[in-house]
Design an enzyme around this catalytic site. Structure first.
Site, PDB file in Angstrom:
ATOM      1  N   GLU A  88       0.806  -1.211   0.000  1.00 33.43           N
ATOM      2  CA  GLU A  88       0.000   0.000   0.000  1.00 33.43           C
ATOM      3  C   GLU A  88       0.844   1.268   0.000  1.00 33.43           C
ATOM      4  O   GLU A  88       0.323   2.360  -0.241  1.00 33.43           O
ATOM      5  CB  GLU A  88      -0.915   0.016   1.232  1.00 33.43           C
ATOM      6  CG  GLU A  88      -1.961  -1.089   1.270  1.00 33.43           C
ATOM      7  CD  GLU A  88      -3.136  -0.810   0.352  1.00 33.43           C
ATOM      8  OE1 GLU A  88      -3.181   0.280  -0.245  1.00 33.43           O
ATOM      9  OE2 GLU A  88      -3.994  -1.689   0.224  1.00 33.43           O
ATOM     10  N   GLU A 125       8.065 -20.925   8.461  1.00 38.11           N
ATOM     11  CA  GLU A 125       8.485 -20.049   9.550  1.00 38.11           C
ATOM     12  C   GLU A 125       9.573 -20.678  10.403  1.00 38.11           C
ATOM     13  O   GLU A 125      10.208 -19.992  11.205  1.00 38.11           O
ATOM     14  CB  GLU A 125       7.296 -19.673  10.427  1.00 38.11           C
ATOM     15  CG  GLU A 125       6.765 -20.762  11.328  1.00 38.11           C
ATOM     16  CD  GLU A 125       5.738 -20.210  12.310  1.00 38.11           C
ATOM     17  OE1 GLU A 125       5.927 -20.455  13.512  1.00 38.11           O
ATOM     18  OE2 GLU A 125       4.788 -19.547  11.893  1.00 38.11           O
TER      19      GLU A 125
END
Length: 596
Positions: free
Chosen positions: A409, A440
């Protein structure tokens, strides 16, 4: 009429809930204990679901002849009726009655006579009942406005006394030092934020009550003074209830974990009763709340004396704890089971959304408690941007996806190059819309990502891990620190490895999720709120926002071009059509139009 089915009595306080089940002949079949519920706070659906969750395994599919539940907070007939309807649906009980837990005890143990109940546990309440059933209530107004002499009241007073001793306003003793240790305030000036960051401060302070009582028994002057004040507050409330009843003689029932027969908190109450010389008759022996509810269930089913054997056995019984030591002990907060939503799957659609809304309401206050620390993080990010460095988000799972979202964004919102804000996700792009096995867990991959980005001293790296223990994120932060970058961590678990590894740790304490371990819920919301603040404020500080207008927005669609025209018109005092014409002439470059 004699009961022909099982009889059930439930006492549900705010801290714990107990249930007793007996057969029609008064034989005790089950005695269970679990987490408590407050119907006024958590709602009728949640109260019914939690009680049903405790009862269902013990009923083995059998429908009770009568069920009576005394529930904290069940004062209003409408609320009690809603809980009763939920219990009837969940258990199939033929007769169900729900009433306030204090009222249940007085009605069971002192029918037809004046009595006063003094309850002191996490909260406190004094309830009087006249022979004709008229009730008077004294205190019980909750931790913000009352509950004098309760566990929370004692805990808060203990914390205040310990901090007064620390800063010189009071006398330090072994007790005040023990309180600071219990609150993890070894250095209060540096650590006091931990107390205010707690997701459940009332429970944490209430947990100090046994410590206060223990030191009072040992003779500590500060602890004894606190206990005496608490006991006198309970006496004042009890005396007020007796005066308002306006009767010459009452029975007195002390109940709750803090008013055991040998508790120093109850000593002033016992002295007052003895000094009343027969006008206040102190109940001798234990008062068992679930036994009161079971006795009322017997009356409801038409066997008023049929429960005497079961009630007598309850006095010698230890309830079987359901979840006394849950398997999540020692896990991060966000991985633990949430007792407030234990019956989630049994709720109606409205009950589910209410339960989630109650949990979500914890998020904004948890973030608000961190605002000074978030401001420090904004300063680090701003410094990196002013030096020509980057803001780099590194995360895994939901946390990593939120980082990628915020990074994506930045260019359309603030008009910066794509490389200014970077999102690194364990497992890469394919992990955006699917789970990548063990991504992860690969610490080497996190360190490798930092090397490939050539992170340096001008950059600011933000580690995102709800648990604070994702190896991918920890290795990336360690590599970034070695390269001289500023580091920020956003985790929902205090004391985690990530919180200890970064220069600025942002730790919103949102507590266990509504659905156990689903950190995309409250934890994800908290992380998104912090990321919004971090990027928006950092870019505003570097001139990418003027006032509250996105003066560098990139007008890449119709909506954004309309917005750009309105911004230019407002800034330059033009009509919107003229602002649009100027933007078209510059290829929709707002910066050029505003600079002209």
């Amino acid at each position: 009429m004699i009961a022909t089915g099982l009889l059930v009595g439930v006492d549900a306080g705010g801290t714990k809930m107990r249930a007793a089940i007996a057969d029609p002949h008064g034989r005790l079949i089950a005695h269970r204990e679990s987490f408590g519920v407050n119907a006024a706070v958590e709602g009728a659906d949640e109260a019914a679901a939690r009680i049903a969750a405790l009862l269902t395994p013990a009923l083995h599919g059998r429908q009770p002849a009568a069920l009576v539940a005394g529930i904290a907070g069940a004062w209003s007939p409408r609320l009690a009726g809603a809980v009763a309807a939920g219990l009837r649906r969940a258990t199939g009980a033929r007769r169900v009655r729900v009433l306030n837990d204090g009222v249940a005890m007085l009605e069971a143990w002192a029918p037809g006579e004046a009595a006063v109940l003094v309850a002191a546990g996490t909260g406190s309440l004094v309830l009087g009942r006249a022979a004709g059933g008229r009730l008077v209530r004294v205190d019980g107004w909750g931790p913000l406005a009352g509950d004098a002499g309760s566990g929370y009241w004692l805990g808060r007073a203990a914390a205040e006394a310990a901090l007064r001793a620390h800063d010189g306003r009071g006398r330090p003793t072994a007790f005040t030092r023990a309180v600071l240790r219990a609150l993890r305030l070894a250095h209060p000036g540096d650590d006091i934020h931990r107390l205010y960051a707690d997701a459940a401060p009332q429970r944490r302070l209430s947990a100090l009550a046994p410590l206060v009582l223990a030191h009072a028994r040992r003779g500590d002057a500060v602890a004894r003074a606190l206990v005496h004040r608490g006991g006198q507050a309970l006496v004042e409330s009890a005396r007020t209830a007796v005066r308002r009843l306006g009767v010459p003689r009452v029975r007195l029932f002390p109940v709750g974990g803090l008013l055991a027969p040998t508790s120093p908190l109850g000593a002033p109450l016992r002295r007052w009763a003895r000094a009343a010389r027969g006008r206040v008759l102190l109940q001798q022996g234990p008062v068992i709340p679930e036994a009161a509810a079971l006795a009322l269930a017997g009356r409801l089913a038409g066997s008023p004396g049929g429960m005497e054997a079961a009630v007598a056995r309850l006095a010698r019984s230890q309830p079987r704890r359901i979840g006394a030591r849950p398997p999540d002990v020692g896990l991060p907060e966000t991985e633990r089971a949430n007792p407030a939503t234990a019956g989630f799957s049994r709720l109606s659609a409205r009950g589910m959304v209410r339960a989630m809304s109650r949990e979500d309401a914890r998020v904004a206050p948890a973030v608000a408690r961190l605002l000074p620390v978030i401001a420090r993080a904004v300063t680090l990010a701003e410094r990196a941007l002013r030096r020509g460095g980057r803001l780099i988000y590194v995360g895994a799972g939901t946390s990593g996806r939120l980082g990628v979202l915020d990074a994506s964004e930045a260019r359309p919102t603030f008009g910066v190059p794509r490389t200014t804000v970077v999102g690194v996700l364990a497992g890469g792009r394919r992990a955006l819309d699917r789970g990548v096995e063990r991504a992860e867990d690969r610490g080497a991959a996190g360190a490798g990502a930092v090397r490939r980005l050539r992170v340096g001293a001008r950059d600011c790296v933000v580690g995102l891990s709800v648990s604070g223990g994702a190896p991918f994120v920890l290795a990336a932060i360690a590599a970034a620190r070695r390269r001289g970058a500023a580091t920020i961590g956003i985790t929902c678990n205090p004391g985690s490895r990530l919180a200890r590894a970064v220069r600025v740790a942002l730790v919103p304490r949102v507590g266990p999720e509504a659905v156990t371990g689903s950190s995309r819920l409250k934890a994800g919301t908290a992380q998104k709120m912090i990321l919004n603040m971090l990027s928006t404020c950092a870019f505003a500080r570097t001139g990418r926002i003027e006032g509250n207008l996105m003066v560098h927005v990139m007008p890449v669609n119709v909506k954004l071009r309309d917005r750009a025209a309105r911004i230019v018109a407002a800034r330059l005092g033009l009509a919107v059509p003229e602002a649009r014409r100027r933007l078209v002439r510059t290829g929709w470059r707002m910066d050029r139009v505003l600079a002209s």
